[in-house]
Design an enzyme around this catalytic site. Structure first.
Site, mmCIF file in Angstrom:
data_model
loop_
_atom_site.group_PDB
_atom_site.id
_atom_site.type_symbol
_atom_site.label_atom_id
_atom_site.label_comp_id
_atom_site.label_asym_id
_atom_site.label_seq_id
_atom_site.Cartn_x
_atom_site.Cartn_y
_atom_site.Cartn_z
ATOM 1 N N HIS A 307 -1.886 0.295 -2.701
ATOM 2 C CA HIS A 307 -2.421 0.060 -1.356
ATOM 3 C C HIS A 307 -2.709 -1.421 -1.196
ATOM 4 O O HIS A 307 -3.127 -2.065 -2.164
ATOM 5 C CB HIS A 307 -3.707 0.868 -1.135
ATOM 6 C CG HIS A 307 -4.043 1.018 0.300
ATOM 7 N ND1 HIS A 307 -4.713 0.053 1.000
ATOM 8 C CD2 HIS A 307 -3.760 2.006 1.185
ATOM 9 C CE1 HIS A 307 -4.830 0.456 2.253
ATOM 10 N NE2 HIS A 307 -4.266 1.633 2.394
ATOM 11 N N ASP A 364 -1.799 9.083 1.280
ATOM 12 C CA ASP A 364 -0.542 9.766 1.596
ATOM 13 C C ASP A 364 -0.035 10.619 0.446
ATOM 14 O O ASP A 364 0.775 11.518 0.642
ATOM 15 C CB ASP A 364 0.531 8.739 1.995
ATOM 16 C CG ASP A 364 0.251 8.196 3.367
ATOM 17 O OD1 ASP A 364 -0.225 8.969 4.203
ATOM 18 O OD2 ASP A 364 0.479 7.000 3.602
HETATM 19 N N1 ACO Z 1 5.447 1.725 -7.374
HETATM 20 C C1 ACO Z 1 5.757 0.794 -8.299
HETATM 21 N N2 ACO Z 1 5.326 -0.483 -8.293
HETATM 22 C C2 ACO Z 1 4.537 -0.850 -7.267
HETATM 23 C C3 ACO Z 1 4.160 0.054 -6.245
HETATM 24 C C4 ACO Z 1 4.647 1.388 -6.324
HETATM 25 N N3 ACO Z 1 4.324 2.272 -5.403
HETATM 26 N N4 ACO Z 1 3.359 -0.584 -5.358
HETATM 27 C C5 ACO Z 1 3.243 -1.838 -5.799
HETATM 28 N N5 ACO Z 1 3.940 -1.998 -6.955
HETATM 29 C C6 ACO Z 1 4.004 -3.227 -7.788
HETATM 30 C C7 ACO Z 1 4.933 -4.271 -7.182
HETATM 31 O O1 ACO Z 1 6.240 -4.130 -7.652
HETATM 32 C C8 ACO Z 1 4.263 -5.548 -7.640
HETATM 33 O O2 ACO Z 1 4.584 -5.719 -8.993
HETATM 34 P P1 ACO Z 1 4.754 -7.240 -9.597
HETATM 35 O O3 ACO Z 1 3.401 -7.874 -9.420
HETATM 36 O O4 ACO Z 1 5.163 -7.020 -11.005
HETATM 37 O O5 ACO Z 1 5.831 -7.883 -8.754
HETATM 38 C C9 ACO Z 1 2.759 -5.220 -7.577
HETATM 39 O O6 ACO Z 1 2.690 -3.794 -7.774
HETATM 40 C C10 ACO Z 1 2.099 -5.588 -6.250
HETATM 41 O O7 ACO Z 1 2.840 -4.980 -5.198
HETATM 42 P P2 ACO Z 1 2.938 -5.556 -3.716
HETATM 43 O O8 ACO Z 1 4.155 -4.972 -3.069
HETATM 44 O O9 ACO Z 1 2.791 -7.049 -3.750
HETATM 45 O O10 ACO Z 1 1.621 -4.969 -3.060
HETATM 46 P P3 ACO Z 1 1.330 -4.908 -1.515
HETATM 47 O O11 ACO Z 1 -0.143 -4.936 -1.381
HETATM 48 O O12 ACO Z 1 2.140 -5.915 -0.779
HETATM 49 O O13 ACO Z 1 1.927 -3.459 -1.095
HETATM 50 C C11 ACO Z 1 2.113 -1.171 -0.646
HETATM 51 C C12 ACO Z 1 1.165 -2.346 -0.864
HETATM 52 C C13 ACO Z 1 3.132 -1.511 0.459
HETATM 53 C C14 ACO Z 1 1.296 0.023 -0.165
HETATM 54 C C15 ACO Z 1 2.854 -0.844 -1.978
HETATM 55 O O14 ACO Z 1 1.911 -0.530 -2.983
HETATM 56 C C16 ACO Z 1 3.885 0.282 -1.828
HETATM 57 O O15 ACO Z 1 5.030 0.013 -1.481
HETATM 58 N N6 ACO Z 1 3.455 1.568 -2.116
HETATM 59 C C17 ACO Z 1 4.352 2.707 -1.937
HETATM 60 C C18 ACO Z 1 4.396 3.120 -0.480
HETATM 61 C C19 ACO Z 1 3.114 3.787 -0.004
HETATM 62 O O16 ACO Z 1 2.590 4.682 -0.653
HETATM 63 N N7 ACO Z 1 2.645 3.355 1.175
HETATM 64 C C20 ACO Z 1 1.452 3.938 1.816
HETATM 65 C C21 ACO Z 1 0.317 2.974 1.874
HETATM 66 S S1 ACO Z 1 -1.122 3.765 2.465
HETATM 67 C C22 ACO Z 1 -0.929 3.778 4.110
HETATM 68 O O17 ACO Z 1 -0.207 3.064 4.735
HETATM 69 C C23 ACO Z 1 -1.756 4.779 4.819
#
Ligand code: ACO
Length: 430
Positions: A307, A364
């Site tokens: 998140h 979610d």
């Molecule tokens: N699975 C695997 N790796 C992940 C995930 C995931 N779900 N989420 C983040 N990471 C990793 C990234 O690859 C990154 O790794 P790194 O530092 O080695 O490059 C690190 O964790 C940080 O990730 P970011 O994408 O920079 O985090 P950000 O805060 O931008 O993204 C987000 C948040 C979009 C929710 C992300 O965690 C994601 O894509 N999750 C899956 C989709 C999801 O469940 N979305 C619902 C969010 S809740 C809502 O909207 C109600």
């Protein structure tokens, strides 16, 4: 706070105001920075940018706190109805009995949608994604309610528009669903409460004496409350930015629905179930998918994990985790998908990759499992999120307008070509 922040850039020292919110959140006010120095700040994804001052929702991602207008999400989910929460978010205070009765009555009187809107719904192909239909239909509502086109901060008019949106969105959502499954649509039943009426419109056969299961209606009430607002997230920021151009409440909400649709935001609840189904079809090996999520060469992400702001736990997920077990038990459902979800959750929570990046199951992850148990089809999950988020969007739209916020218009750091001469066709390389 009279404290100042000092920024030194290009040999010049600039003094900036420091502001503090009621929960001691500190921010450096850069709104006059460009005027003072010609310098802008850059922050892709607005990860570190406060776009507004807001009195609606407080959340602390490190401590896992979420409050609407000061009331904890835990207490609201347990004790309030969705319409009480909608009133609270939009109006600022819990409604009195008289106010709530009036709101419920006004909503019942506005649930019917124009017959010509029904014809538009019917003309969509049955393969249309319900989120696309919903966004289009909310936009189309402006054609039938043209007075909404010029918002003028008139409280009476805003109230009426809020009532119409809260009343008609479930009708439009249920019609879209019925159309997609090839069943006749149901008209709203004013004898039923908000959530029971929605379930009735979704599930009833004409002339049947369908009664919504109270466990299902209660679960839906909780889900809608948990989704009702979440401060400056992607769809809410979209609603505020569209509204900042003086676009109507309906146009802004329609844009919010588009933003919510994506799998990185509201669309994640659908993506979670699709992912779990895929894992099941592939033999149910959670470990294989954990490995894929960790592999930087593989674009796969574990849907429902991580998140932008919760870096400890998502309090909504904590409520829903317990709720998912209770609801499935009460409804006597044994779902193999739930077993895969639990194994995925356990493996991820003990894996260093997820621990290091503070990636926990989000709302979610569990909401999809409950929607499925409630008999709601997968491609309607994000629509359910939109129904829940509607009061938050309206509250944020109204606050933005009441604060007379300027049109949203970020700047950029240009990285393209500097000026160059036009090359005639004959002189261009293949
Ligand atoms: N699975 C695997 N790796 C992940 C995930 C995931 N779900 N989420 C983040 N990471 C990793 C990234 O690859 C990154 O790794 P790194 O530092 O080695 O490059 C690190 O964790 C940080 O990730 P970011 O994408 O920079 O985090 P950000 O805060 O931008 O993204 C987000 C948040 C979009 C929710 C992300 O965690 C994601 O894509 N999750 C899956 C989709 C999801 O469940 N979305 C619902 C969010 S809740 C809502 O909207 C109600």
């Amino acid at each position: 706070m009279s404290e100042k922040a000092i920024l030194k850039v290009k040999g010049k020292e600039i003094e900036l105001d420091v502001i503090e919110g009621t929960e001691q959140e500190v921010a450096v006010d850069i709104s006059k920075l460009r005027g003072q120095s010609g310098v802008i700040t850059i922050d892709p994804g607005y990860k570190n940018t406060g776009a507004t001052k807001s009195a609606i929702t407080f959340l602390n991602g490190e401590l896992g706190i979420l409050r609407y207008r000061g009331y904890t999400i835990e207490e609201l989910a347990e004790k309030a109805s969705f319409l009480e929460v909608a009133w609270l978010l939009i109006g600022g205070e819990l409604p009195t009995k008289r106010q709530l009765n009036k709101l419920e009555k006004d909503i019942k009187n506005n649930q019917i949608v124009h017959e010509r809107m029904k014809k538009i719904v019917e003309e969509f192909p049955s393969t249309a994604h319900p989120m696309g239909v919903l966004a289009s239909m909310v936009s189309a509502l402006t054609a039938f309610h043209p007075t909404t086109l010029n918002p003028n901060n008139d409280n009476k008019e805003d109230y009426l528009n809020m009532v119409k949106l809260l009343a008609k969105l479930p009708t439009l959502a249920a019609w879209t669903f019925r159309k997609n499954i090839g069943r006749p649509i149901n008209y709203p039943n004013p004898k039923l409460d908000y959530t029971s009426n929605f379930l009735y419109m979704m599930n009833s056969c004409p002339n049947s004496d369908y009664k919504a299961d109270p466990i299902v209606a209660k679960a839906l009430n909780v889900l809608l409350i948990l989704h009702a607002d979440h401060e400056q997230n992607c769809s809410t920021s979209t609603v505020r930015i569209v509204g900042s151009s003086n676009a109507s409440m309906y146009a802004s909400v329609s844009a919010g629905i588009g933003a919510l649709w994506g799998p990185l935001h509201g669309g994640a609840n659908q993506a979670v179930i699709e992912m779990l189904e895929a894992i099941k079809a592939d033999g149910g090996d959670a470990g294989k998918y954990i490995a894929k999520a960790k592999d930087k060469e593989d674009p796969f992400r574990l849907m429902g994990f991580g998140h932008r702001v919760y870096k400890n736990f998502d309090p909504r997920a904590t409520i829903l985790k317990k709720y998912a077990d209770d609801v499935l038990k009460a409804l006597g459902i044994q779902d193999p998908i739930l077993e895969i979800a639990k194994s995925l959750e356990e493996t991820a929570l003990n894996d260093q990759y997820f621990i290091d990046r503070k990636l926990f199951p989000n709302v979610d992850f569990y909401s999809g499992i409950i929607y499925r148990a409630l008999g709601i089809p997968t491609d309607m999950f994000t629509v359910m999120f939109a129904l829940g988020r509607l009061p938050g969007w309206i509250a944020q739209w109204k606050e933005m307008r009441a604060n007379h916020e300027p049109i949203g218009r970020p700047r950029q750091v240009y990285t393209g070509y500097t000026e160059r001469g036009f090359v005639e066709m004959d002189g261009r390389k293949e």
